[in-house]
Design a protein around this motif. Structure first.
Motif, short mmCIF file in Angstrom:
data_model
loop_
_atom_site.label_atom_id
_atom_site.label_comp_id
_atom_site.label_asym_id
_atom_site.label_seq_id
_atom_site.Cartn_x
_atom_site.Cartn_y
_atom_site.Cartn_z
N GLU A 168 0.87 -1.25 0.13
CA GLU A 168 -0.20 -0.15 -0.17
C GLU A 168 0.66 1.22 -0.31
OE1 GLU A 168 -2.77 -3.24 2.01
OE2 GLU A 168 -0.08 -2.94 2.18
N PHE A 169 2.46 1.25 0.72
CA PHE A 169 3.05 2.73 0.94
C PHE A 169 4.31 2.24 -0.06
CE2 PHE A 169 1.55 3.80 5.10
CZ PHE A 169 0.31 4.13 5.25
N LEU A 170 4.97 2.71 -0.35
CA LEU A 170 6.04 3.17 -1.24
C LEU A 170 6.63 3.76 -0.89
CD1 LEU A 170 5.69 2.07 -4.83
CD2 LEU A 170 6.33 0.34 -3.72
N VAL A 171 7.81 4.05 -0.77
CA VAL A 171 9.31 5.05 -0.76
C VAL A 171 10.11 4.39 -1.96
CG1 VAL A 171 10.28 3.51 1.64
CG2 VAL A 171 10.79 6.10 1.50
N SER A 172 10.70 5.31 -1.88
CA SER A 172 11.68 5.70 -3.44
C SER A 172 12.22 6.14 -3.67
CB SER A 172 10.60 5.32 -4.65
OG SER A 172 11.56 4.46 -5.74
N THR A 173 13.53 6.21 -4.37
CA THR A 173 13.79 6.80 -5.13
C THR A 173 13.86 7.53 -6.31
OG1 THR A 173 15.80 5.72 -5.58
CG2 THR A 173 16.56 7.00 -3.67
N PRO A 174 14.16 8.60 -6.96
CA PRO A 174 13.04 8.69 -7.99
C PRO A 174 13.14 7.89 -9.35
CG PRO A 174 13.15 10.95 -7.02
CD PRO A 174 13.89 9.76 -6.32
N GLU A 175 15.10 8.37 -9.06
CA GLU A 175 15.86 7.11 -10.11
C GLU A 175 15.28 5.56 -10.86
OE1 GLU A 175 16.92 8.83 -7.99
OE2 GLU A 175 17.62 11.24 -9.04
N ARG A 176 15.50 5.47 -8.96
CA ARG A 176 14.79 3.99 -9.63
C ARG A 176 13.54 3.55 -9.53
NH1 ARG A 176 16.80 -0.98 -7.87
NH2 ARG A 176 18.85 0.43 -9.11
N LEU A 177 12.49 4.20 -8.78
CA LEU A 177 11.16 4.33 -9.43
C LEU A 177 10.86 4.42 -11.01
CD1 LEU A 177 8.13 4.29 -8.46
CD2 LEU A 177 8.50 6.16 -8.32
N LEU A 178 11.78 5.59 -12.02
CA LEU A 178 11.65 5.84 -12.97
C LEU A 178 11.95 4.24 -13.58
CD1 LEU A 178 12.29 9.79 -13.42
CD2 LEU A 178 9.79 8.13 -14.02
N ASP A 179 12.90 3.81 -13.10
CA ASP A 179 13.54 3.16 -14.08
C ASP A 179 12.15 1.47 -13.71
OD1 ASP A 179 16.16 3.82 -13.76
OD2 ASP A 179 16.81 2.90 -12.35
N LEU A 180 12.29 1.33 -12.43
CA LEU A 180 10.99 0.47 -12.86
C LEU A 180 9.55 0.52 -13.92
CD1 LEU A 180 11.50 -0.72 -8.84
CD2 LEU A 180 11.60 -2.23 -11.03
#
Length: 306
Positions: free
Chosen positions: A227-239
């Motif tokens: 339900e919750f995601l914590v992420s660095t923007p770069e890794r999130l964009l990769d995924l």
């Protein structure tokens, strides 16, 4: 008498099947916990009425945005000062208080939160945040560029409360509800530390960053349904480019460590991610002091998808 909606919500979340997630335990003596919370809330309200308050100017950067909760906020849009007490129609639920208590107990046990700072539910910033969050307002926090554990706990508990309430109304979520963007791996670990105790009541989280392989994170995304995601923007964009994660249902967005002027790779990545979130999610931004020009730039950065 039947069980309360909060108890039923916890039980329902506990019974959900999640194949690859860590085993969790049910909170003991929940009814006694509620009793202690109610007594503590009344005492906290009395303390808050007597608390000294500092003054800081506040401004709106959309239609419903306040600045620096926890201090006196004076929205430019109407000049009315916001209250530092619980408002009548947005009083926190027992479930939200239980979330705060769960987080506090866990962090104190590992030495990540100081007992002498008092209970989380009496935190002044938290009171103001809830009064704004429950009204659907976006927040620009300028008292510090880096969110504190107390602030993270309040935002997580509020999001958990919203999810549970909507599920009680018959809604369901197939993708993350709460997205917390951070500038570094260390900050991702800190946010995850605060969030993890909520797994005992069925709120699952996942941390996305360069410290773990993409393959492992893809597996976790498929098996854990966070339900919750914590992420660095770069890794999130990769995924996102691999279509391994869905952020179409994100309704609560937190951006940590945003520095003015809004330039560089971090800001560009945030802008790209925001364009991939449909609608207008409720947003909290932690940033340093800004001028009117940088406020305008922030509006553009967080504008609705084109």
């Amino acid at each position: 008498m039947g069980k309360s909606n909060d108890e039923n919500a916890v039980k329902r979340r506990w019974n959900r099947k999640r194949p690859s997630c860590d085993k969790i335990k049910i909170l003991p003596q929940r009814s006694l916990l509620y009793g202690r919370i109610n007594v503590s809330i009344l005492a906290a309200k009395k303390r808050l009425k007597k608390a000294k308050r500092s003054n800081t100017q506040g401004i709106y950067f959309r239609q419903e945005t306040a600045v620096s909760p926890g201090k006196t906020m004076i929205p430019v849009i109407n000049g009315n000062e916001l209250s530092h007490e619980w408002t009548e129609h947005v009083y926190p639920s027992k479930f939200l208080m239980m979330c705060l208590n769960t987080i506090q107990n866990s962090l104190e046990n590992v030495g990540a939160l100081k007992t002498e700072d008092g209970p989380l539910f009496a935190n002044t910033w938290g009171v103001e945040f809830w009064n704004c969050y429950s009204k659907g307002k976006d927040l620009l926090e300028m008292s510090g560029i880096d969110s504190t554990r107390e602030q993270i706990a309040w935002m997580a508990s509020a999001a958990a409360d919203t999810i549970t309430r909507k599920e009680n109304e018959g809604l369901s979520f197939k993708s993350p509800f709460h997205l917390f963007l951070v500038p570094s791996l260390d900050k991702a670990f800190e946010v995850r530390l605060v969030w993890k105790p909520l797994e005992t009541i069925g709120i699952y989280t996942l941390s996305l960053h360069s410290g773990t392989t993409i393959e492992k994170q893809i597996h976790r995304l498929k098996s854990c349904e966070p339900e919750f995601l914590v992420s660095t923007p770069e890794r999130l964009l990769d995924l996102l480019s691999l279509k391994a994660v869905d952020i179409s249902e994100v309704s609560f967005l937190v951006i940590d460590g945003l520095e003015a002027p809004f330039e560089g790779s971090y800001c560009e990545a945030i802008k790209s991610i925001r364009q991939l979130i449909p609608g207008n999610p409720q947003t909290v931004v932690f940033s340093d002091g800004m001028s009117n020009l940088s406020i305008s730039m922030l509006q553009k950065l967080l504008g609705e998808p084109e």
